[in-house]
Motif scaffolding. Structure first.
Motif, PDB file in Angstrom:
ATOM      1  N   LEU A 103      46.981 -13.173  28.971  1.00 28.19           N
ATOM      2  CA  LEU A 103      45.709 -13.654  29.498  1.00 28.19           C
ATOM      3  C   LEU A 103      44.618 -12.591  29.344  1.00 28.19           C
ATOM      4  CD1 LEU A 103      46.838 -15.405  32.822  1.00 28.19           C
ATOM      5  CD2 LEU A 103      46.170 -16.508  30.677  1.00 28.19           C
ATOM      6  N   LEU A 104      43.384 -13.065  29.251  1.00 27.53           N
ATOM      7  CA  LEU A 104      42.193 -12.215  29.315  1.00 27.53           C
ATOM      8  C   LEU A 104      41.430 -12.561  30.581  1.00 27.53           C
ATOM      9  CD1 LEU A 104      40.646 -12.140  25.698  1.00 27.53           C
ATOM     10  CD2 LEU A 104      41.905 -10.320  26.871  1.00 27.53           C
ATOM     11  N   PRO A 164      36.500 -12.483  22.045  1.00 29.84           N
ATOM     12  CA  PRO A 164      36.538 -12.455  23.515  1.00 29.84           C
ATOM     13  C   PRO A 164      36.155 -13.778  24.149  1.00 29.84           C
ATOM     14  CG  PRO A 164      34.621 -11.280  22.708  1.00 29.84           C
ATOM     15  CD  PRO A 164      35.439 -11.616  21.509  1.00 29.84           C
ATOM     16  N   GLY A 165      35.467 -14.629  23.418  1.00 26.19           N
ATOM     17  CA  GLY A 165      35.061 -15.914  23.992  1.00 26.19           C
ATOM     18  C   GLY A 165      36.164 -16.951  23.998  1.00 26.19           C
ATOM     19  N   THR A 166      36.992 -16.942  22.959  1.00 18.45           N
ATOM     20  CA  THR A 166      38.043 -17.956  22.848  1.00 18.45           C
ATOM     21  C   THR A 166      39.450 -17.397  23.030  1.00 18.45           C
ATOM     22  OG1 THR A 166      38.200 -17.653  20.436  1.00 18.45           O
ATOM     23  CG2 THR A 166      36.590 -19.248  21.249  1.00 18.45           C
ATOM     24  N   GLY A 167      39.619 -16.081  22.892  1.00 20.28           N
ATOM     25  CA  GLY A 167      40.944 -15.479  23.006  1.00 20.28           C
ATOM     26  C   GLY A 167      41.770 -15.552  21.740  1.00 20.28           C
ATOM     27  N   ARG A 168      41.182 -15.982  20.632  1.00 20.62           N
ATOM     28  CA  ARG A 168      41.934 -16.079  19.380  1.00 20.62           C
ATOM     29  C   ARG A 168      42.168 -14.682  18.809  1.00 20.62           C
ATOM     30  NH1 ARG A 168      43.203 -19.707  15.354  1.00 20.62           N
ATOM     31  NH2 ARG A 168      43.368 -18.795  13.268  1.00 20.62           N
ATOM     32  N   VAL A 169      43.395 -14.441  18.303  1.00 22.34           N
ATOM     33  CA  VAL A 169      43.804 -13.163  17.736  1.00 22.34           C
ATOM     34  C   VAL A 169      44.131 -13.373  16.268  1.00 22.34           C
ATOM     35  CG1 VAL A 169      45.367 -11.207  17.942  1.00 22.34           C
ATOM     36  CG2 VAL A 169      44.747 -12.510  19.984  1.00 22.34           C
ATOM     37  N   ASP A 170      43.538 -12.541  15.387  1.00 25.82           N
ATOM     38  CA  ASP A 170      43.776 -12.617  13.945  1.00 25.82           C
ATOM     39  C   ASP A 170      44.018 -11.210  13.404  1.00 25.82           C
ATOM     40  OD1 ASP A 170      43.321 -15.499  13.365  1.00 25.82           O
ATOM     41  OD2 ASP A 170      41.282 -15.039  14.079  1.00 25.82           O
ATOM     42  N   ARG A 171      44.884 -11.137  12.417  1.00 26.44           N
ATOM     43  CA  ARG A 171      45.125  -9.863  11.761  1.00 26.44           C
ATOM     44  C   ARG A 171      43.953  -9.536  10.831  1.00 26.44           C
ATOM     45  NH1 ARG A 171      50.550  -7.954   8.357  1.00 26.44           N
ATOM     46  NH2 ARG A 171      49.728  -5.874   7.792  1.00 26.44           N
ATOM     47  N   VAL A 172      43.553  -8.263  10.824  1.00 26.14           N
ATOM     48  CA  VAL A 172      42.442  -7.818   9.980  1.00 26.14           C
ATOM     49  C   VAL A 172      43.007  -7.406   8.627  1.00 26.14           C
ATOM     50  CG1 VAL A 172      40.529  -6.199   9.737  1.00 26.14           C
ATOM     51  CG2 VAL A 172      41.147  -7.064  12.008  1.00 26.14           C
ATOM     52  N   PRO A 173      42.630  -8.073   7.554  1.00 30.37           N
ATOM     53  CA  PRO A 173      43.193  -7.718   6.244  1.00 30.37           C
ATOM     54  C   PRO A 173      42.608  -6.415   5.717  1.00 30.37           C
ATOM     55  CG  PRO A 173      41.541  -9.439   6.010  1.00 30.37           C
ATOM     56  CD  PRO A 173      41.711  -9.219   7.474  1.00 30.37           C
ATOM     57  N   GLY A 174      43.386  -5.726   4.882  1.00 30.41           N
ATOM     58  CA  GLY A 174      42.925  -4.515   4.230  1.00 30.41           C
ATOM     59  C   GLY A 174      42.864  -3.302   5.114  1.00 30.41           C
ATOM     60  N   THR A 175      43.580  -3.297   6.236  1.00 35.19           N
ATOM     61  CA  THR A 175      43.537  -2.147   7.151  1.00 35.19           C
ATOM     62  C   THR A 175      44.814  -1.312   7.102  1.00 35.19           C
ATOM     63  OG1 THR A 175      44.296  -3.595   8.932  1.00 35.19           O
ATOM     64  CG2 THR A 175      41.930  -3.223   8.728  1.00 35.19           C
TER      65      THR A 175
END
Length: 372
Positions: A103-104, A164-175
């Motif tokens: 949760l956030l 922060p508004g929706t709580g969606r988490v995505d991997r950042v490519p190229g890191t």
């Protein structure tokens, strides 16, 4: 250029038992300096730029506020214990966004709000498995997302971005990938655009890495220190420090101005053009009896300027010479007028003569008739 990209953050570290110690962390060098030791364990810290304050959550789930030296300045009381196991935090629009499990929570940190230090919102982190493995995060002011690290039990860690508004988490490519460890408890978004992440315990050491976000996939180890059970860090502090104005002490008398004359002479008064006459506010005198009710206003005479004109004055007229004979003006048609008068007189004389002749002829004719 290097000084403009330098960053100073506050980092809180604690062992398995005992309170947290506040460090002053310098980036990108990674140098750390002890500031103070708190009386409690603090985690999930974030930094408010307008207030120049650090907010976090203690072991009891209460929200605490620290200044930039680590000194506590405020604490919530009777707060619900939903924040007791908070592990990550960052300030977004004067809200401390805290992660507790999946949760956030948004905590209002505006001192002027009636909900100060209270939870005002919550949302789910999704989708799994990224949401369940997020360690710490920090706000990226460029895109408004929370950048953090997700650590998997049986694999390497990588950078993720959270809305922060929706709580969606995505991997950042190229890191790139980070070394597998027990967790990356401290994440700081540097002023150079890179992400600085600190592991709690990697092979018995706490290691600081720099992760490039330019798509190069570069991951660089910077420093390592003693391993810790709990680590968290704020965003970069404001530079220079924000200083609140100090109110004056009422017991100190006000400073009186010096009585000595000023060392510099006063300025000369402004010059007033002579052609401008000052206006007066004296009301006009009442008109005398019998005067018209609405007399025409009198126009004041124009005062000539005192400065000489740009063009030279005309030459004065030549004075008449008394020794010179004055010029005689011709009479306006005097002869013609005299001839006219003469003709009239002659016509009158001829008329009288004609009358006399006629009268004489009549008398002679009557006399001649009597003689016949």
């Amino acid at each position: 250029m290097i000084e403009a990209l330098a960053c100073v953050a506050l980092q809180v570290e604690a062992d398995h038992h005992g309170p947290s110690t506040v460090y002053r962390l310098e980036l990108p060098s990674g140098q750390a300096q002890v500031l103070t030791t708190l009386d409690t364990r603090v985690n999930a810290v974030g930094y408010s730029v307008p207030q120049d304050r650090v907010y976090g959550v203690d072991a009891d789930g209460d929200v605490v506020a620290l200044d930039r030296t680590g000194r506590p300045v405020a604490r919530s009381t009777g707060h619900p214990h939903v924040l007791r196991h908070a592990t990550a935090g960052a300030v977004v629009a004067e809200k401390l966004v805290v992660r507790v499990g999946h949760l956030l929570f948004w905590v209002d940190i505006d001192p002027k709000s009636d909900k100060y230090l209270r939870v005002v919102r919550e949302a789910w982190l999704w989708p799994p498995p990224h949401a369940l493995n997020v360690d710490d995060f920090d706000l990226n002011p460029v895109d408004g997302l929370l950048y953090g690290v997700a650590t998997f039990p049986y694999g390497r860690a990588y950078v993720v971005a959270i809305d922060p508004g929706t709580g969606r988490v995505d991997r950042v490519p190229g890191t790139g990938e980070l070394p597998a460890t027990h967790g990356y408890g401290a994440v700081v978004m540097g002023r150079d655009g890179a992400l600085y992440v600190t592991s709690n315990n990697h092979k018995g050491r706490s290691v600081l890495h720099r992760v490039a976000l330019d798509g190069s996939g570069a991951v660089t180890e910077i420093t390592s220190r003693q391993a810790r059970w709990s680590i968290d860090a704020t965003s970069c502090l404001a530079t220079p420090p924000i200083v609140d104005p100090i109110p004056p002490d009422p017991t100190v008398p006000p400073t009186t101005p010096p009585t000595t004359p000023p060392t510099t002479p006063p300025l000369d008064p402004p010059l007033v053009p002579p052609s401008v006459s000052p206006t007066t506010t004296t009301p006009p005198a009442p008109p005398p009896p019998g005067a018209p009710l609405n007399p025409q206003p009198t126009v004041p005479p124009t005062v000539p300027p005192a400065t000489p004109p740009a063009t030279p004055p005309a030459e004065p007229p030549e004075r008449p010479d008394p020794t010179r004979e004055p010029m005689r003006r011709p009479e306006p048609k005097a002869e013609k007028v005299s001839d006219g008068n003469r003709n009239v007189r002659e016509q009158r004389r001829w008329g009288l003569a004609a009358i006399v002749l006629i009268l004489g002829a009549g008398v002679a004719a009557r006399a001649h008739a009597r003689h016949r």
